[in-house]
Motif scaffolding. Structure first.
Motif, PDB file in Angstrom:
ATOM      1  N   VAL A  20      13.331 -31.919 163.459  1.00  0.00           N
ATOM      2  CA  VAL A  20      12.410 -32.907 164.016  1.00  0.00           C
ATOM      3  C   VAL A  20      11.830 -33.764 162.887  1.00  0.00           C
ATOM      4  CG1 VAL A  20      10.175 -33.218 165.151  1.00  0.00           C
ATOM      5  CG2 VAL A  20      11.819 -31.574 166.058  1.00  0.00           C
ATOM      6  N   SER A  21      11.502 -33.136 161.764  1.00  0.00           N
ATOM      7  CA  SER A  21      10.979 -33.869 160.611  1.00  0.00           C
ATOM      8  C   SER A  21      11.998 -34.858 160.074  1.00  0.00           C
ATOM      9  CB  SER A  21      10.578 -32.889 159.500  1.00  0.00           C
ATOM     10  OG  SER A  21       9.585 -32.003 159.947  1.00  0.00           O
ATOM     11  N   ARG A  22      13.261 -34.473 160.125  1.00  0.00           N
ATOM     12  CA  ARG A  22      14.312 -35.388 159.663  1.00  0.00           C
ATOM     13  C   ARG A  22      14.398 -36.624 160.556  1.00  0.00           C
ATOM     14  NH1 ARG A  22      17.614 -30.574 157.963  1.00  0.00           N
ATOM     15  NH2 ARG A  22      17.583 -30.666 155.685  1.00  0.00           N
ATOM     16  N   GLU A  23      13.935 -36.459 161.791  1.00  0.00           N
ATOM     17  CA  GLU A  23      13.900 -37.596 162.709  1.00  0.00           C
ATOM     18  C   GLU A  23      13.006 -38.694 162.142  1.00  0.00           C
ATOM     19  OE1 GLU A  23      12.326 -38.406 167.223  1.00  0.00           O
ATOM     20  OE2 GLU A  23      13.360 -36.523 166.836  1.00  0.00           O
ATOM     21  N   ILE A  24      11.942 -38.282 161.460  1.00  0.00           N
ATOM     22  CA  ILE A  24      11.057 -39.243 160.813  1.00  0.00           C
ATOM     23  C   ILE A  24      11.832 -40.069 159.799  1.00  0.00           C
ATOM     24  CG2 ILE A  24       9.095 -39.492 159.233  1.00  0.00           C
ATOM     25  CD1 ILE A  24       7.879 -37.028 160.494  1.00  0.00           C
ATOM     26  N   MET A  25      12.639 -39.365 159.001  1.00  0.00           N
ATOM     27  CA  MET A  25      13.364 -40.009 157.905  1.00  0.00           C
ATOM     28  C   MET A  25      14.317 -41.090 158.416  1.00  0.00           C
ATOM     29  SD  MET A  25      12.366 -38.057 155.231  1.00  0.00           S
ATOM     30  CE  MET A  25      13.608 -37.865 153.969  1.00  0.00           C
ATOM     31  N   THR A  26      14.953 -40.837 159.557  1.00  0.00           N
ATOM     32  CA  THR A  26      15.966 -41.786 160.046  1.00  0.00           C
ATOM     33  C   THR A  26      15.340 -43.079 160.547  1.00  0.00           C
ATOM     34  OG1 THR A  26      15.960 -40.891 162.304  1.00  0.00           O
ATOM     35  CG2 THR A  26      17.485 -39.881 160.735  1.00  0.00           C
ATOM     36  N   GLU A  27      14.046 -43.061 160.861  1.00  0.00           N
ATOM     37  CA  GLU A  27      13.386 -44.238 161.415  1.00  0.00           C
ATOM     38  C   GLU A  27      12.635 -45.051 160.362  1.00  0.00           C
ATOM     39  OE1 GLU A  27      11.233 -43.699 165.036  1.00  0.00           O
ATOM     40  OE2 GLU A  27      12.452 -42.004 165.642  1.00  0.00           O
ATOM     41  N   ILE A  28      12.728 -44.634 159.105  1.00  0.00           N
ATOM     42  CA  ILE A  28      12.028 -45.338 158.031  1.00  0.00           C
ATOM     43  C   ILE A  28      12.994 -46.285 157.318  1.00  0.00           C
ATOM     44  CG2 ILE A  28      10.869 -45.048 155.796  1.00  0.00           C
ATOM     45  CD1 ILE A  28       9.847 -42.334 156.924  1.00  0.00           C
ATOM     46  N   ASP A  29      12.550 -47.501 157.082  1.00  0.00           N
ATOM     47  CA  ASP A  29      13.360 -48.490 156.386  1.00  0.00           C
ATOM     48  C   ASP A  29      13.172 -48.307 154.878  1.00  0.00           C
ATOM     49  OD1 ASP A  29      14.709 -50.654 155.396  1.00  0.00           O
ATOM     50  OD2 ASP A  29      13.269 -52.154 156.106  1.00  0.00           O
ATOM     51  N   PHE A  30      14.139 -47.668 154.241  1.00  0.00           N
ATOM     52  CA  PHE A  30      14.019 -47.388 152.812  1.00  0.00           C
ATOM     53  C   PHE A  30      14.368 -48.589 151.947  1.00  0.00           C
ATOM     54  CE2 PHE A  30      14.373 -43.119 154.634  1.00  0.00           C
ATOM     55  CZ  PHE A  30      13.262 -42.531 154.042  1.00  0.00           C
ATOM     56  N   ASN A  31      14.715 -49.697 152.583  1.00  0.00           N
ATOM     57  CA  ASN A  31      14.871 -50.950 151.843  1.00  0.00           C
ATOM     58  C   ASN A  31      13.509 -51.604 151.593  1.00  0.00           C
ATOM     59  OD1 ASN A  31      17.752 -50.951 151.687  1.00  0.00           O
ATOM     60  ND2 ASN A  31      17.840 -51.567 153.839  1.00  0.00           N
ATOM     61  N   GLN A  32      12.488 -51.114 152.300  1.00  0.00           N
ATOM     62  CA  GLN A  32      11.128 -51.594 152.097  1.00  0.00           C
ATOM     63  C   GLN A  32      10.579 -50.912 150.841  1.00  0.00           C
ATOM     64  OE1 GLN A  32       8.268 -53.346 151.703  1.00  0.00           O
ATOM     65  NE2 GLN A  32       8.507 -53.816 153.895  1.00  0.00           N
TER      66      GLN A  32
ATOM     67  N   GLU B 161       7.987  -9.938 155.459  1.00  0.00           N
ATOM     68  CA  GLU B 161       9.202  -9.849 156.272  1.00  0.00           C
ATOM     69  C   GLU B 161       9.955 -11.178 156.329  1.00  0.00           C
ATOM     70  OE1 GLU B 161      10.614  -8.596 160.813  1.00  0.00           O
ATOM     71  OE2 GLU B 161       8.540  -8.250 160.175  1.00  0.00           O
ATOM     72  N   VAL B 162       9.208 -12.277 156.273  1.00  0.00           N
ATOM     73  CA  VAL B 162       9.860 -13.591 156.413  1.00  0.00           C
ATOM     74  C   VAL B 162       9.654 -14.508 155.210  1.00  0.00           C
ATOM     75  CG1 VAL B 162       9.781 -13.579 158.930  1.00  0.00           C
ATOM     76  CG2 VAL B 162       7.840 -14.508 157.642  1.00  0.00           C
ATOM     77  N   LYS B 163       8.833 -14.085 154.253  1.00  0.00           N
ATOM     78  CA  LYS B 163       8.432 -14.959 153.152  1.00  0.00           C
ATOM     79  C   LYS B 163       9.629 -15.537 152.384  1.00  0.00           C
ATOM     80  CE  LYS B 163       5.014 -15.176 149.446  1.00  0.00           C
ATOM     81  NZ  LYS B 163       4.000 -14.410 148.688  1.00  0.00           N
ATOM     82  N   ARG B 164      10.566 -14.678 152.027  1.00  0.00           N
ATOM     83  CA  ARG B 164      11.715 -15.140 151.251  1.00  0.00           C
ATOM     84  C   ARG B 164      12.580 -16.122 152.037  1.00  0.00           C
ATOM     85  NH1 ARG B 164      14.899 -10.645 147.931  1.00  0.00           N
ATOM     86  NH2 ARG B 164      12.778 -10.537 147.082  1.00  0.00           N
ATOM     87  N   ASP B 165      12.762 -15.844 153.330  1.00  0.00           N
ATOM     88  CA  ASP B 165      13.563 -16.748 154.176  1.00  0.00           C
ATOM     89  C   ASP B 165      12.860 -18.084 154.346  1.00  0.00           C
ATOM     90  OD1 ASP B 165      15.927 -15.143 155.165  1.00  0.00           O
ATOM     91  OD2 ASP B 165      14.302 -13.808 155.707  1.00  0.00           O
ATOM     92  N   VAL B 166      11.538 -18.038 154.507  1.00  0.00           N
ATOM     93  CA  VAL B 166      10.762 -19.271 154.660  1.00  0.00           C
ATOM     94  C   VAL B 166      10.913 -20.142 153.418  1.00  0.00           C
ATOM     95  CG1 VAL B 166       8.421 -20.214 154.749  1.00  0.00           C
ATOM     96  CG2 VAL B 166       9.066 -18.359 156.286  1.00  0.00           C
ATOM     97  N   GLU B 167      10.786 -19.540 152.249  1.00  0.00           N
ATOM     98  CA  GLU B 167      10.923 -20.287 150.997  1.00  0.00           C
ATOM     99  C   GLU B 167      12.321 -20.886 150.867  1.00  0.00           C
ATOM    100  OE1 GLU B 167       9.874 -17.492 147.998  1.00  0.00           O
ATOM    101  OE2 GLU B 167       7.700 -17.703 148.334  1.00  0.00           O
ATOM    102  N   ARG B 168      13.316 -20.115 151.227  1.00  0.00           N
ATOM    103  CA  ARG B 168      14.699 -20.583 151.123  1.00  0.00           C
ATOM    104  C   ARG B 168      14.943 -21.801 152.019  1.00  0.00           C
ATOM    105  NH1 ARG B 168      18.533 -19.553 154.630  1.00  0.00           N
ATOM    106  NH2 ARG B 168      17.426 -17.762 155.514  1.00  0.00           N
ATOM    107  N   ILE B 169      14.424 -21.736 153.242  1.00  0.00           N
ATOM    108  CA  ILE B 169      14.677 -22.799 154.212  1.00  0.00           C
ATOM    109  C   ILE B 169      13.858 -24.049 153.899  1.00  0.00           C
ATOM    110  CG2 ILE B 169      14.478 -23.456 156.653  1.00  0.00           C
ATOM    111  CD1 ILE B 169      14.918 -20.471 157.322  1.00  0.00           C
TER     112      ILE B 169
ATOM    113  N   TYR C 262      14.375 -25.796 163.543  1.00  0.00           N
ATOM    114  CA  TYR C 262      14.141 -26.821 164.560  1.00  0.00           C
ATOM    115  C   TYR C 262      13.078 -27.807 164.080  1.00  0.00           C
ATOM    116  CZ  TYR C 262      12.500 -28.973 168.881  1.00  0.00           C
ATOM    117  OH  TYR C 262      12.119 -29.884 169.835  1.00  0.00           O
ATOM    118  N   GLY C 263      11.994 -27.280 163.509  1.00  0.00           N
ATOM    119  CA  GLY C 263      10.919 -28.130 163.008  1.00  0.00           C
ATOM    120  C   GLY C 263      11.398 -29.063 161.911  1.00  0.00           C
ATOM    121  N   ILE C 264      12.266 -28.564 161.057  1.00  0.00           N
ATOM    122  CA  ILE C 264      12.821 -29.388 159.982  1.00  0.00           C
ATOM    123  C   ILE C 264      13.694 -30.498 160.550  1.00  0.00           C
ATOM    124  CG2 ILE C 264      14.501 -29.358 158.082  1.00  0.00           C
ATOM    125  CD1 ILE C 264      13.250 -26.694 157.208  1.00  0.00           C
TER     126      ILE C 264
END
Length: 206
Positions: A69-81, A119-127, A65-67
């Motif tokens: 939301v972070s992708r939301e940042i990407m969609t609002e940036i003008d990469f032609n700048q 318990e979650v380290k490997r999954d965290v790295e993968r994601i 979910y956090g990722i």
């Protein structure tokens, strides 16, 4: 996979997400308590596990979910700048808007990066690894460095610029965290950024 949770009313869904992120941010994965999460969210423990199989399942969902939301940042940036200063300004502006809207997300993701539980380290790295690589490449691609003066160390100049703008963003993030996000005047850091952008343009550009 999380269809039951996705179908919840927005307010209830947001309450569970925020309560869960707060608990994991405050205590880390190992010490986080689902009892505390349901207490904060105002739901029963049975309801929580009706949406998620266990604590780990909830934790990995929150990362995804956090990722998003972070992708939301990407969609609002003008990469032609292609101007570095303007690109970094855009990134920070959009980031602050998202932090104001989702105050727990960035604190949670910072904790995830430092999470040491086996318990979650490997999954965290993968994601997180793939997203970190793709976002860094996207955010800094197609930039024009020709505006920089020939007599300066461009890499050191970039670090100075990045640290300053990141510092403004982090300072604002702490203010949002310690105060009511809705009452935070988001125009104040934007004006401060503009002042620094003008200073850097005079200092580092031709």
């Amino acid at each position: 996979m999380y269809s039951k949770f996705d179908n919840l009313a927005y307010e209830k869904r947001a309450s569970i997400i925020n309560a869960s992120m707060q608990e994991f941010t405050d205590k880390g994965y190992q010490l986080a308590s689902t009892n505390e999460i349901v207490k904060r969210a105002g739901i029963s423990k049975g309801s929580l596990f009706n949406y998620f199989n266990n604590k780990k399942d909830l934790y990995l969902f929150l990362i995804e979910y956090g990722i998003e939301v972070s992708r939301e940042i990407m969609t609002e940036i003008d990469f032609n700048q292609t101007d570095l200063l303007e690109r970094l300004k855009q990134i920070t502006v959009v980031k602050l808007r998202v932090i104001k809207k989702y105050p727990e997300v960035f604190n949670f993701l910072q904790g995830v990066i430092a999470e040491g539980s086996e318990e979650v380290k490997r999954d965290v790295e993968r994601i997180t690894m793939q997203f970190a690589q793709e976002s860094y490449q996207k955010l800094y691609e197609n930039l024009d460095y020709s505006k920089f003066r020939d007599d300066i160390d461009i890499q050191k100049a970039i670090k100075t610029i990045y640290w300053t703008i990141e510092g403004i963003g982090n300072e604002s993030k702490e203010k949002i965290k310690s105060n009511n996000a809705e009452s935070f005047d988001i125009d104040a850091p934007f004006k401060e950024m503009d002042d620094y952008i003008k200073l850097f343009q005079k200092t580092f550009y031709k």
